[in-house]
Design an enzyme around this catalytic site. Structure first.
Site, PDB file in Angstrom:
ATOM      1  N   ILE A 204       0.832  -1.205   0.000  1.00  0.00           N
ATOM      2  CA  ILE A 204       0.000   0.000   0.000  1.00  0.00           C
ATOM      3  C   ILE A 204       0.866   1.254   0.000  1.00  0.00           C
ATOM      4  O   ILE A 204       0.509   2.272  -0.602  1.00  0.00           O
ATOM      5  CB  ILE A 204      -0.946   0.005   1.224  1.00  0.00           C
ATOM      6  CG1 ILE A 204      -1.827  -1.261   1.235  1.00  0.00           C
ATOM      7  CG2 ILE A 204      -1.827   1.250   1.216  1.00  0.00           C
ATOM      8  CD1 ILE A 204      -2.716  -1.416   0.032  1.00  0.00           C
ATOM      9  N   GLU A 222       5.716   4.621   7.523  1.00  0.00           N
ATOM     10  CA  GLU A 222       6.071   3.781   8.670  1.00  0.00           C
ATOM     11  C   GLU A 222       5.638   2.363   8.336  1.00  0.00           C
ATOM     12  O   GLU A 222       4.450   2.037   8.413  1.00  0.00           O
ATOM     13  CB  GLU A 222       5.378   4.288   9.944  1.00  0.00           C
ATOM     14  CG  GLU A 222       5.854   5.656  10.400  1.00  0.00           C
ATOM     15  CD  GLU A 222       7.317   5.669  10.802  1.00  0.00           C
ATOM     16  OE1 GLU A 222       7.871   4.588  11.086  1.00  0.00           O
ATOM     17  OE2 GLU A 222       7.915   6.760  10.824  1.00  0.00           O
ATOM     18  N   CYS A 257       4.599  -3.992  14.176  1.00  0.00           N
ATOM     19  CA  CYS A 257       5.658  -3.822  13.177  1.00  0.00           C
ATOM     20  C   CYS A 257       7.049  -4.008  13.757  1.00  0.00           C
ATOM     21  O   CYS A 257       7.992  -4.287  13.017  1.00  0.00           O
ATOM     22  CB  CYS A 257       5.534  -2.451  12.520  1.00  0.00           C
ATOM     23  SG  CYS A 257       5.538  -1.081  13.699  1.00  0.00           S
TER      24      CYS A 257
END
Length: 491
Positions: A204, A222, A257
């Protein structure tokens, strides 16, 4: 009549244009630029959390079955800390920074002014849907911007609550939440923004970056990646194991993450490490972890199926040394340890983002750095457990990652004095603390001169003497200037 109402409710390109126009009008009017407006909004955000913590915790539970402690501490308390820090330091951050000037512009003074960028778009992630939505907003407010927040549709309860709370507590002429999925995000990305910040995955991110490029809009990305953990021998193994567990399963059941993605250790030390994991995981989550209330569920059936695809690959499933249980009805997968999975398997070539933790063994721990670097991508975080000073130094020197932590995992996220962000495939740009303020500011150079000291040397007609003096002035050497004035230097 019903269809007319439904049509008006659709958020399309025209709706996005109207939103951006309203926000830009507010920004141009100077509404967001004052210290008082920024202070009021951050104070209102703190009040919003104080008055609605049970509802926020409930929404996170609906979306992820997130334990109350994780919601209260890792999402709400951390966001409160961001607000408090900004309120405490913002006046100082807003002050112009003095800059030195050179002989070239003497006499002069200079400063760097932090200008708000304008109207910014923040596209958030589903795994920490409250923190990752509003933490960037704190920086954008502190820097004096108007903001559109697009929360993730994959965490719908939190997204809906954010829309209601932001509308109730914050200035909706300058800060708006747009709910929705791909069509709404696409409509937003078609607009011109002064900055876009996206938190999520690389696929994305490429779409976001391509859309931003059409308008020459700067981006902060990020992202994530395969965050490695190197475990050396001769350490406090129980503490190390607990800290890895806290960073893996204690962070949204691996759906973070910066969660450890895989471990590298030596062949000799691996059995001890596996035994320690078995002992501590059972201590934390019981003999049947699928029933534990201290583990988040997998966010949805698509991600559940994706994780099972990684786990059930023929060459991988036989490598399970602990866990592996799954409950499809409740979207739960038990903490799972795998030993020596093939390096060409899917689980070693995709970001796991879940409760599976492979252990890779090598002959010497020093070989870990080459193994990490040979992947061709740079992780968002990398971790090392050791008491060896030289190994620590080599780790910092050789491993390129968004952030490094020695003898713990994930805790660098909580340090506002450190920038949080990726490098290469794990992202670009950084935020947290003053770095958030800087991310949403333009550092404007300002030089002040008086009418005194106007030197004829810069004006035509150009002569050999002027050339000598200009070169000396740009060189910045007092002796060079004297030599040029005396005609002792070559033109």
């Amino acid at each position: 009549m019903g269809s007319e109402v439904e049509k008006k409710a659709v958020f399309d390109t025209e709706s996005a244009k109207e939103v951006v126009k309203e926000l830009r009008d507010s920004f141009v009017a100077g509404k967001t630029k004052t210290y008082e407006w920024r202070r009021t909004q951050l104070a209102a955000m703190l009040k919003m959390m104080d008055e609605n913590e049970p509802q926020i915790v409930a929404a996170l539970s609906d979306d992820l079955s997130k334990p109350e402690l994780e919601s209260s501490i890792y999402e709400i308390a951390m966001l409160k800390n961001s607000c408090k820090l900004a309120l405490k330091e913002m006046k100082h951050w807003m002050m112009p920074e003095k800059a030195k000037t050179s002989m070239t512009t003497f006499p002069s003074s200079a400063e760097i002014v932090s200008d708000p960028l304008g109207v910014v778009l923040i596209i958030s992630a589903w795994n920490y849907p409250f923190l990752l939505s509003l933490d960037p907003v704190v920086g954008a407010i502190a820097a004096g911007n108007a903001i559109v927040l697009k929360p993730s549709e994959i965490s719908p309860a939190t997204a809906s609550l954010l829309a209601k709370l932001v509308k109730k507590y914050l200035d909706c002429s300058c800060i708006k939440v747009v709910e929705g999925a791909v069509p709404e995000t696409t409509a937003l990305l078609e607009q011109k923004w002064d900055k876009i910040m996206y938190t999520g995955n690389g696929r994305i991110a490429r779409i976001v970056m391509a859309a931003a490029a059409k308008h020459l809009t700067p981006v902060v990305l990020e992202l994530g990646g395969k965050c490695p953990v190197i475990v050396d021998s001769g350490i406090n193994l129980q503490v190390a194991t607990r800290r890895i567990i806290a960073g893996k399963w204690g962070c949204n059941n691996g759906q973070a993450c910066i969660s450890p993605d895989y471990i590298i250790t030596t062949k000799d030390y691996a059995p001890e490490l596996v035994d320690s994991f078995k002992c501590e995981l059972e201590r934390f989550y019981g003999k049947n972890p699928l029933e534990s209330k201290d583990l988040s569920r997998i966010v949805n059936s698509n991600h559940f199926a994706r994780l099972l695809k990684l786990l059930d690959e023929d060459t991988v499933s036989s490598k399970i040394v602990y866990g592996g249980e799954r409950d499809e009805t409740n979207l739960k997968i038990a903490p799972t340890i795998l030993l020596d999975v093939p390096k060409d398997s899917l689980i070693m070539n995709e970001e796991i983002f879940g409760p599976l933790l492979p252990i890779i063994t090598i002959d010497k721990v020093e070989g870990s750095f080459d193994l990490i670097n040979s992947s061709g991508t740079k992780p968002l975080a990398a971790y090392l457990f050791t008491n060896n000073k030289k190994l620590k130094e080599k780790f910092v020197e050789k491993v390129s990652a968004g952030g490094l932590v020695v003898n713990d995992t994930t805790v660098h996220l909580a340090e506002p004095a450190l920038p949080f962000g990726g490098v290469g495939d794990s992202g670009m740009g950084a935020y947290h603390g003053k770095f958030s303020f800087d991310t949403f500011s333009h550092k404007k150079a300002v030089l002040y001169r008086s009418f005194a000291g106007d030197a004829a040397v810069r004006y035509p007609p150009y002569t050999a003497g002027k050339l000598r003096l200009m070169r000396a002035l740009l060189g910045g050497s007092i002796m060079g200037i004297i030599r040029a004035l005396l005609g002792w230097s070559k033109p």
